[in-house]
Design a protein around this motif. Structure first.
Motif, PDB file in Angstrom:
ATOM      1  N   ILE A 164       0.763  -1.109   0.104  1.00  0.00           N
ATOM      2  CA  ILE A 164       0.107   0.057   0.135  1.00  0.00           C
ATOM      3  C   ILE A 164       1.029   1.132   0.009  1.00  0.00           C
ATOM      4  CG2 ILE A 164      -1.901  -0.929   1.072  1.00  0.00           C
ATOM      5  CD1 ILE A 164      -1.101   0.263   3.760  1.00  0.00           C
ATOM      6  N   ASN A 188      -1.884   6.424   3.101  1.00  0.00           N
ATOM      7  CA  ASN A 188      -2.648   5.617   4.179  1.00  0.00           C
ATOM      8  C   ASN A 188      -2.338   5.997   5.278  1.00  0.00           C
ATOM      9  OD1 ASN A 188      -4.192   3.128   2.915  1.00  0.00           O
ATOM     10  ND2 ASN A 188      -2.420   3.526   1.568  1.00  0.00           N
ATOM     11  N   PHE A 222      -2.537   5.227  10.889  1.00  0.00           N
ATOM     12  CA  PHE A 222      -3.078   4.375   9.913  1.00  0.00           C
ATOM     13  C   PHE A 222      -4.464   3.967  10.309  1.00  0.00           C
ATOM     14  CE2 PHE A 222      -4.363  -0.056   8.485  1.00  0.00           C
ATOM     15  CZ  PHE A 222      -4.063   0.249   7.261  1.00  0.00           C
ATOM     16  N   ASN A 223      -5.428   4.058   9.258  1.00  0.00           N
ATOM     17  CA  ASN A 223      -6.945   3.773   9.827  1.00  0.00           C
ATOM     18  C   ASN A 223      -7.602   4.510  10.696  1.00  0.00           C
ATOM     19  OD1 ASN A 223      -9.308   1.980   9.401  1.00  0.00           O
ATOM     20  ND2 ASN A 223      -8.656   0.832  11.108  1.00  0.00           N
ATOM     21  N   THR A 273     -11.714   7.287   9.568  1.00  0.00           N
ATOM     22  CA  THR A 273     -12.017   7.112   8.075  1.00  0.00           C
ATOM     23  C   THR A 273     -13.484   6.800   7.977  1.00  0.00           C
ATOM     24  OG1 THR A 273     -11.297   4.873   7.882  1.00  0.00           O
ATOM     25  CG2 THR A 273      -9.724   6.641   7.334  1.00  0.00           C
TER      26      THR A 273
END
Length: 518
Positions: free
Chosen positions: A209, A214, A228-229, A232
């Motif tokens: 990725i 990201n 990250f994450n 979202t």
């Protein structure tokens, strides 16, 4: 004797005849022949059942003979005479009733104390929501970008030493004015290390990725970090566990760009937290050092606590954020959590004291809210925040409650040397490293993954429900008096008849035997 007149003899004869006829009719009315089985039975009429003077003791005697409560029919006989046997049964019934009342009060007290039980279960899931992974370099500022301000490096060196000695930096030694200026978030971002220079390779779910897109930049207490994450619209879920299936990051800490900071370590700080929560909100913290491959095996736990009127935390209630009418009381953090509430409370108090905010405060994005200058941060904001965290009474002042539903991520960390000697030359060439020593001083591998596709659920449940209460009350009633719920109806009927009896007496009417007439 005088002569009896014929008309008087006739009257007497007529009266005797009518009396005899009335007696015969009464006897006929008072008997009924049932010939269906060839036998003749007689039944007493209501005239024979009703006592001439129906009294309250008659009502009590009728109740004792008809109720289903054990022992009452032995207290008194139909002739209403008390016997020694009746006295003994009266004592037994009174003792059993007192014992029943004591037990019922205890049961009701237990019910309204709202006791709680906890059930722990392990659930196998086909998919599990992956947490947000925030990576903070142990030095977030880039020394090469601070060179345009010659006094800053000296300031960070001296301020770091003063931090350990609890002394205040002398800002009179700096004359270029940078220390007194309120800097923007853009300035802090430009002075920090960026994701493009830190992240070398990134994999998720076995596929490569793009690291920069990201990992989202976010300011924390550590400075500028990357998550990250985080927050979202499409939260990442995983379907498999294991160190190859989840997040893998090859990271360059850029130790050659480090400047003096209060911590003297080199490496990264990894924060594992809910994807919808700020990274500073009670994360699971893991440290990773360069020259090592660090494995972070996670296990997710879900907590469900009971809301009001239950005391979820011994003497404290939890905040039911799932209630339909719940409104988030926080202005700058969402969703509501205890950590968001406490962070907002401290930041608000610090802002009121200093007139400015830190870069990690959500208000820093507002144009009319100034970010503290380095001098203001050193002399007011950082000191105020540090002292407030030490204040044991602040929690009561902030009135922050823990939410009824939350989750945690437990981590087991293991590491090994990175890279192996056989891979050193290859990785040096791929990363343009000068030597193997340079690579080991700057690069690390991080693997964050679920150890199993399993979630531990810790859920509170009421020890006493209404069904439990009625079951226990019924058991106590049956044990003590052989009674049931219908017995309560019998007692209610007795009280009703007693009330009607008193009303009849007050009105001057003849009391009725309603046990047999109704």
């Amino acid at each position: 004797m005088g002569e009896v007149k014929p008309d008087r003899v006739k009257a007497w004869t007529q009266g005797d005849k009518e009396k005899r006829n009335f007696t015969i009719l009464q006897q006929i009315h008072s008997t009924r022949t049932l010939s269906g089985d060839g036998m003749t039975r007689t039944e007493k009429t209501d005239a024979e059942v009703v006592a001439p003077n129906y009294k309250l003791r008659d009502l009590w005697a009728e109740f004792c003979q008809t109720t289903a409560i054990h022992g009452f029919n032995k207290i008194t006989r139909r002739n209403r005479r008390f016997t020694f046997r009746g006295v003994l049964w009266s004592v037994a019934v009174c003792g059993a009733t007192a014992f029943l009342i004591f037990n019922l009060m205890s049961e009701i007290g237990d019910y309204y104390s709202f006791p709680i039980g906890t059930k722990v279960t392990n659930k196998i899931r086909s998919t599990i929501e992956f947490p947000a992974v925030t990576i903070c370099n142990r030095c977030t500022l880039n020394r090469s970008r601070l060179m345009s301000y010659p006094d800053l490096e000296a300031y960070f060196r001296d301020a770091s030493i003063n931090e350990r000695s609890s002394t205040v930096y002398n800002f009179a030694d700096i004359v270029d004015g940078i220390m007194q200026q309120s800097q923007s978030l853009e300035w802090w971002t430009n002075m920090s290390m960026d994701a493009s220079s830190l992240f070398n390779l990134c994999y998720f779910g076995g596929e490569s990725i793009d690291c920069t897109s990201n990992f989202r930049p976010v300011f924390t207490d550590e400075g500028l970090c990357h998550t990250f994450n985080f927050n979202t619209s499409d939260i990442v879920n995983v379907k498999t566990s294991g160190n190859r299936a989840n997040l893998i990051v090859n990271y360059d800490i850029g130790q050659r760009f480090y400047t003096f900071r209060e911590n003297m370590a080199a490496g990264i700080k990894v924060l594992l937290h809910n994807s919808r929560h700020h990274p500073d909100a009670n994360p699971t913290v893991v440290m990773a050092a360069p020259g090592f491959s660090t494995y972070v095996a996670m296990h997710k736990s879900e907590y469900v606590y009971l809301p009001h009127p239950y005391m979820a935390f011994d003497e404290m209630e939890c905040v039911d954020t799932n209630r339909p009418d719940f409104v988030n009381p926080l202005k700058y953090y969402s969703p509501y959590t205890y950590d968001h509430c406490f962070m907002e409370c401290i930041q608000t108090k610090a802002y009121n004291l200093c007139g400015c905010v830190g870069p990690s405060d959500p208000r820093s994005a507002e144009p009319d809210i100034p970010i503290c200058s380095l001098e203001k941060q050193d002399t007011c904001y950082s000191i105020s925040v540090r002292e407030m965290f030490k204040n044991t009474t602040l929690e009561a002042e902030c009135q922050c409650g823990t939410q009824c539903n939350f989750e945690t991520f437990n981590a087991q960390v293991s590491s090994s040397a990175y890279p192996a000697e056989i891979w050193a030359e290859t990785l040096n060439n791929n990363t343009n490293s000068e030597t193997s020593e340079f690579f080991r001083n700057n690069f690390l591998e991080l693997r964050v993954f679920y150890d199993k596709m399993m979630v531990t659920s810790i859920k509170q449940h009421p020890q006493y429900t209404r069904a439990t209460l009625f079951s226990n009350v019924g058991g106590q009633m049956g044990l003590c008096l052989g009674a049931s719920i219908l017995t309560v109806a019998e007692i209610g009927e007795l009280l009703t008849f007693m009330f009607l009896y008193m009303m009849d007496r007050l009105r001057g009417r003849k009391a009725e035997n309603r046990f047999n007439r109704w």
